[in-house]
Motif scaffolding. Sequence first.
Motif, PDB file in Angstrom:
ATOM      1  N   GLY A  27      19.854 119.195  17.959  1.00 31.31           N
ATOM      2  CA  GLY A  27      19.799 120.215  17.723  1.00 31.31           C
ATOM      3  C   GLY A  27      19.788 121.481  18.867  1.00 31.31           C
ATOM      4  O   GLY A  27      20.438 121.305  20.231  1.00 31.31           O
ATOM      5  N   GLY A  28      18.830 122.753  19.014  1.00 30.37           N
ATOM      6  CA  GLY A  28      19.170 122.834  20.471  1.00 30.37           C
ATOM      7  C   GLY A  28      19.564 124.011  20.413  1.00 30.37           C
ATOM      8  O   GLY A  28      20.349 125.188  18.745  1.00 30.37           O
ATOM      9  N   SER A  29      19.805 125.174  21.669  1.00 32.24           N
ATOM     10  CA  SER A  29      20.805 126.067  21.595  1.00 32.24           C
ATOM     11  C   SER A  29      22.277 125.941  22.507  1.00 32.24           C
ATOM     12  O   SER A  29      21.407 126.296  23.072  1.00 32.24           O
ATOM     13  N   PHE A  30      23.109 125.839  22.678  1.00 33.04           N
ATOM     14  CA  PHE A  30      24.324 125.168  23.977  1.00 33.04           C
ATOM     15  C   PHE A  30      24.807 125.893  23.712  1.00 33.04           C
ATOM     16  O   PHE A  30      26.010 125.821  23.432  1.00 33.04           O
ATOM     17  N   PRO A  73      24.322 126.259  16.503  1.00 30.53           N
ATOM     18  CA  PRO A  73      22.948 126.701  18.016  1.00 30.53           C
ATOM     19  C   PRO A  73      22.088 127.048  16.894  1.00 30.53           C
ATOM     20  O   PRO A  73      21.903 127.335  16.049  1.00 30.53           O
ATOM     21  N   HIS A  74      20.161 126.784  17.198  1.00 28.65           N
ATOM     22  CA  HIS A  74      19.501 127.897  16.365  1.00 28.65           C
ATOM     23  C   HIS A  74      19.780 129.020  15.896  1.00 28.65           C
ATOM     24  O   HIS A  74      20.151 129.485  17.287  1.00 28.65           O
ATOM     25  N   GLY A  82      29.102 106.966  14.974  1.00 25.88           N
ATOM     26  CA  GLY A  82      29.259 108.091  16.457  1.00 25.88           C
ATOM     27  C   GLY A  82      28.368 108.041  17.914  1.00 25.88           C
ATOM     28  O   GLY A  82      27.327 106.714  17.418  1.00 25.88           O
ATOM     29  N   VAL A  83      27.529 108.824  18.295  1.00 27.64           N
ATOM     30  CA  VAL A  83      26.699 108.855  19.635  1.00 27.64           C
ATOM     31  C   VAL A  83      26.312 109.947  19.945  1.00 27.64           C
ATOM     32  O   VAL A  83      27.652 111.420  19.806  1.00 27.64           O
ATOM     33  N   PRO A  84      25.662 110.447  20.600  1.00 27.90           N
ATOM     34  CA  PRO A  84      24.619 111.963  20.883  1.00 27.90           C
ATOM     35  C   PRO A  84      25.284 112.405  21.392  1.00 27.90           C
ATOM     36  O   PRO A  84      25.833 111.754  22.206  1.00 27.90           O
ATOM     37  N   GLY A  85      25.900 113.788  21.221  1.00 24.35           N
ATOM     38  CA  GLY A  85      26.167 114.590  22.101  1.00 24.35           C
ATOM     39  C   GLY A  85      26.357 115.917  21.554  1.00 24.35           C
ATOM     40  O   GLY A  85      25.447 116.187  20.824  1.00 24.35           O
ATOM     41  N   THR A  86      27.264 117.031  22.431  1.00 23.39           N
ATOM     42  CA  THR A  86      26.885 117.830  22.430  1.00 23.39           C
ATOM     43  C   THR A  86      28.188 118.729  22.011  1.00 23.39           C
ATOM     44  O   THR A  86      29.124 118.892  22.723  1.00 23.39           O
ATOM     45  N   MET A  87      28.150 119.845  21.014  1.00 21.52           N
ATOM     46  CA  MET A  87      29.854 120.231  20.455  1.00 21.52           C
ATOM     47  C   MET A  87      28.866 121.281  19.999  1.00 21.52           C
ATOM     48  O   MET A  87      28.095 121.357  19.134  1.00 21.52           O
ATOM     49  N   HIS A  88      29.638 122.569  19.645  1.00 17.34           N
ATOM     50  CA  HIS A  88      29.653 123.500  18.658  1.00 17.34           C
ATOM     51  C   HIS A  88      28.545 124.309  18.599  1.00 17.34           C
ATOM     52  O   HIS A  88      27.435 124.670  18.270  1.00 17.34           O
ATOM     53  N   PHE A 110      25.627 122.466  19.469  1.00 20.97           N
ATOM     54  CA  PHE A 110      23.989 121.599  19.084  1.00 20.97           C
ATOM     55  C   PHE A 110      24.296 120.844  20.179  1.00 20.97           C
ATOM     56  O   PHE A 110      25.206 119.958  19.626  1.00 20.97           O
ATOM     57  N   LYS A 111      23.142 119.997  19.731  1.00 21.05           N
ATOM     58  CA  LYS A 111      23.345 118.327  20.385  1.00 21.05           C
ATOM     59  C   LYS A 111      22.922 117.565  18.977  1.00 21.05           C
ATOM     60  O   LYS A 111      21.748 117.590  18.133  1.00 21.05           O
TER      61      LYS A 111
END
Length: 408
Positions: free
Chosen positions: A20-23, A201-202, A281-287, A289-290
Amino acid sequence: MYSSFNHPQPDANGYFGQYGGSFIPPQLQTIMDEITKAYLTIRQEPDFLSELARLYKHFVGRPSPIFHAQNLSEKYGADIYLKREDLNHTGAHKINHCLGEALLAKKMGKTKLIAETGAGQHGVALATAAALVGLKCDIYMGEVDIAKEYPNVVRMRILGATVIPATHGLKTLKEAVDAAFEAYMQDPVNQFYAIGSVVGPHPFPMMVRDFQSVIGNEAREQFHEMNNKHPDHLVACVGGGSNAMGLFSAFLSDSVMMHGVEPAGRDLEKQGEHAATLTLGVPGTMHGFKSYMLQDEAGEPAPVHSVASGLDYPSVGPQHAHLKDSGRVNYAAINDDEAIHAFFELSRLEGIIPAIESSHAVAYAIKLAKEKGPSDILVNLSGRGDKDIDFVVKHYGKQYGIETMVEG
């Protein structure tokens, strides 16, 4: 309605476990913090909740019923039930969160709603909500999906929305999200990006889930009323994951097996031929969020494919990623041919034409019935198949005995 929003996750920073989060850029984070604050306030306000409940009942047509698919059940040896989100106004579950987001945007003083859409159901629902509350609306849609789901493009335009083609890359859902984010960055003050799933993002994974949780809250009560017990299995298709999260959310503390169904596409073994994010898939970040994502060798989002436009996304909602890691939900994959077979099975056995997205869930329910035998399986029928008829007849009509009309 009040109980709909009392979920223990995410934490204050928008994380479901490690996901989750906000990137996002700092200037956009300021706007996102304002949205978070406004949402956390408005979801406690009786006037807002009453207005949303009124619209759900009198505009959307909620509660959507649960239907026992007796003919399908007799053929495959288990009791298969359908939560009929396809009967909602606009034909899918998307209207649930679009109304909530539109009301929030209006209260915040925004003048325009913008969004991406794949199959077009989110676009139609948002255009509908925008017309209702009096906001402008821009919908970004991949060129491939515009051609594939043209009936929904016409609906959006009739409702007053501007449909803007995404013309780069594979010209499908991921590219539509890219284009919508780029447009949002140009004016985040006056525009409200109404994200179409439990992604981004959150606070969007939380907010969209909260609005969609009306599905699970209704289903839990309805099924118990019908059978004096919970279902043994819940089944829902997963692209971004909003309809699944809406159903699952009310049952997370119960001893009910849950199954999220991803698209195996044409070939689960070949990158670019499927969109089975949680499966491969594998963990990553796009748009912003993680979560789990499908990546190429450079770590960029991989190309994806599904016969269902609403499922061809290379990531998935962060709460789904957390539920996978915790083992609470089983995630499986159904290929294009299995989904199309289920599309025709439900149509011809029950007189219900499902969206191709929802057909993935129906296909898995059939598979589950064969494996488990007598049991109660509740499928979230997230949308109806009107939008898919032309595509299905063109590509699968001959195989299923449908003659296409000859022009001229």
